[in-house]
Write an enzyme that holds these catalytic residues in place. Structure first.
Site, short mmCIF file in Angstrom:
data_model
loop_
_atom_site.label_atom_id
_atom_site.label_comp_id
_atom_site.label_asym_id
_atom_site.label_seq_id
_atom_site.Cartn_x
_atom_site.Cartn_y
_atom_site.Cartn_z
N GLU A 148 5.45 53.63 8.02
CA GLU A 148 6.85 53.83 7.66
C GLU A 148 7.42 54.98 8.51
O GLU A 148 6.76 55.99 8.67
CB GLU A 148 6.89 54.21 6.17
CG GLU A 148 8.24 54.47 5.61
CD GLU A 148 9.18 53.30 5.82
OE1 GLU A 148 8.85 52.20 5.37
OE2 GLU A 148 10.23 53.50 6.45
N PHE A 149 8.62 54.80 9.02
CA PHE A 149 9.20 55.85 9.88
C PHE A 149 10.45 56.47 9.29
O PHE A 149 11.25 57.08 10.00
CB PHE A 149 9.50 55.28 11.27
CG PHE A 149 8.30 54.64 11.92
CD1 PHE A 149 7.27 55.41 12.41
CD2 PHE A 149 8.18 53.25 12.00
CE1 PHE A 149 6.15 54.83 13.00
CE2 PHE A 149 7.07 52.66 12.57
CZ PHE A 149 6.04 53.46 13.08
N CYS A 264 5.63 65.98 5.97
CA CYS A 264 5.08 65.06 6.99
C CYS A 264 4.65 65.76 8.27
O CYS A 264 3.46 65.85 8.55
CB CYS A 264 6.11 63.98 7.30
SG CYS A 264 6.60 63.07 5.82
#
Ligand code: UGA
Length: 437
Positions: A148-149, A264
């Protein structure tokens, strides 16, 4: 399609709501019963623009349900794994306990023909290991890795309209079948022309960590240039504009300031270094150590700049920190540079008040020793210095004249280089940017 989403945090809750928006029948499960109860009532458990409205819309449609019972995923054709992979305590490596536990629970409910889709960010090799476990229990189910970006603050938009899809699948018919299932899930975005890359597991896992490492490197590069600009009396903002005009470089992610944080980028580059070490390729990523060091140095630098700004000693100085979240439009304070600077200033004797439009309750949980003030005007009162550390619109638009009337001393440190220095200076402020004369 019938879809389950396992893990309803920043990634999973948004993914579940967006999949229902696309017309799928979705069940989201999580072990956190309070979170599930809130989601089921249509309340987003964190601040993400557009999520509350989207939840309300799709819950009414009946296509989205939330449950804390793991076996409620039975009946779904595609299961998305969206649990967190934080940094292990005292180590660089990722902590995969939540992922492994979620995967074990999932194995009890898998049915023939199901596709399990990993979305969590994982060390390369994880998907192959999980695929083996799946094969042993359910030889007729397939694992795919589909990183997932999405960016926090744009999560709904990024999920509905991503710039690319990556499907890591096994070779042969099983992989082709899994890719076809994912095409069905993402049909709407694919019809808009979104690119899709079909790869093996390892490449898919690496695309994610490589992308975040590149972004972190870009930020640390410009922050290193800010250090040189400081020493040379140059302006890093103009430098970024000028080098960013070269299409090969690009202007995005070249904003110098207090550095990157969040759940992240910092932990992903560390986990990547740890994994490369295990694979015997540690030399390839030693530069990421420097990227991390430059980033951490930013925070120390801001504490020093603040000390200078208030006349050489922080003792007893009233410092107001504008912004607690790691970035605007989010209430996420994981590894927030703003909060780590606030805590350091307080430790060194300053009297620190932090304000933020959304993140105060999360911030209070992590740093109870700081003072939190939700009202901006009250936070500004009698401050010896303002530190703009998260560039929320309300801080970008702050009037130097109005703010100047309530503070004790007109000192401002613009930790994100977003204010008009000339305008603040002409209103009588001592303005300090990052890497700007
Ligand atoms: C990041 C990636 O951008 C996403 O593509 C990825 O999906 C996500 O991590 C993830 O792995 O889940 P996010 O953490 O939401 O997304 O935030 P970013 O927009 O990347 O910002 C990260 C940090 O860098 C923030 O603290 C931000 O203030 C800082 N930053 C960003 C800068 O200091 N300068 C810049 O020019 C850009």
């Amino acid at each position: 399609m019938r879809i389950s989403v396992i893990g309803c945090g920043y990634l999973g809750a948004v993914h579940a709501a967006c999949m229902a928006k696309l017309g799928h029948e979705v069940v989201g499960v999580d072990v956190d019963e309070r979170r599930i109860a809130e989601l089921q009532e249509g309340r987003a458990p964190f601040f993400e623009p557009g999520l509350a409205e989207l939840l309300e819309e799709v819950l009414v449609s009946g296509r989205l349900k939330f449950s804390s019972n793991p076996s409620d995923i039975k009946g779904a054709q595609v299961h998305f794994l969206c649990v967190g992979t934080p940094q292990r305590k005292g180590e660089y490596a990722a902590d995969l306990r939540h992922l492994d536990a979620a995967f074990s629970g999932l194995l009890d409910s898998v049915e023939p023909g199901n596709v399990i889709v990993g979305k969590s960010t994982v060390p390369v090799g994880t998907a192959a290991r999980l695929a083996e476990r799946l094969q042993e229990r359910h030889p007729d189910a397939v694992l795919a890795w589909n990183p997932e970006f999405l960016r926090e603050g744009f999560a709904v938009k990024d999920t509905l309209h991503p710039d690319r899809f990556v499907y890591g699948v096994p070779s042969g018919d099983a992989g082709a079948g899994a890719a076809a299932m994912l095409d069905g899930v993402y049909a709407a975005a694919l019809a808009e022309g979104t690119q899709r890359f079909i790869t093996d597991y390892a490449t898919a896992e690496l695309v994610k960590t490589a992308a975040n490492s590149f972004l972190a490197t870009k930020i640390s590069f410009i922050n290193a240039m800010a250090e040189v600009c400081d020493a040379a009396g140059a302006d890093v903002t103009l430098l970024a504009d000028a080098i960013g005009a070269d299409e090969r470089i690009g202007r995005k992610f070249l904003n110098a300031g207090i550095g990157f944080g969040g759940g992240c980028l910092p932990k992903d580059i560390r986990a990547f270094m740890a994994r490369a070490g295990e694979l015997g390729a540690d030399q390839a990523l030693t530069f990421l150590r420097e990227v991390d060091d430059i980033n951490v140095r930013r925070r120390i630098r801001v504490v020093e700049l603040t000390r200078t700004l208030v006349g050489g000693s922080l003792l007893g100085k009233r410092i107001t920190v504008l912004g607690a979240a790691f970035k605007p439009d989010s209430d996420d304070v994981r590894d927030s540079p703003a909060l780590s600077i606030a805590a350091q200033l307080q430790l060194q004797g300053a009297d620190v008040t932090v304000t933020d439009p959304q993140a105060l309750s999360n911030a209070r949980g992590r740093f109870p020793e700081l003072t939190f003030e939700p009202d901006l005007d009250a936070a500004l009162e009698k401050a010896d210095a303002l530190l703009l550390l998260t560039e929320w619109d309300e801080y970008r638009e702050l009037s130097p004249t109005a703010a100047g009337a309530v503070v004790r001393h007109r000192n401002i440190l613009d930790g994100r280089n977003v204010l008009d220095a000339a305008q603040w200076r002409s209103a009588g402020w001592n303005y300090q940017g990052i890497g700007r004369p």
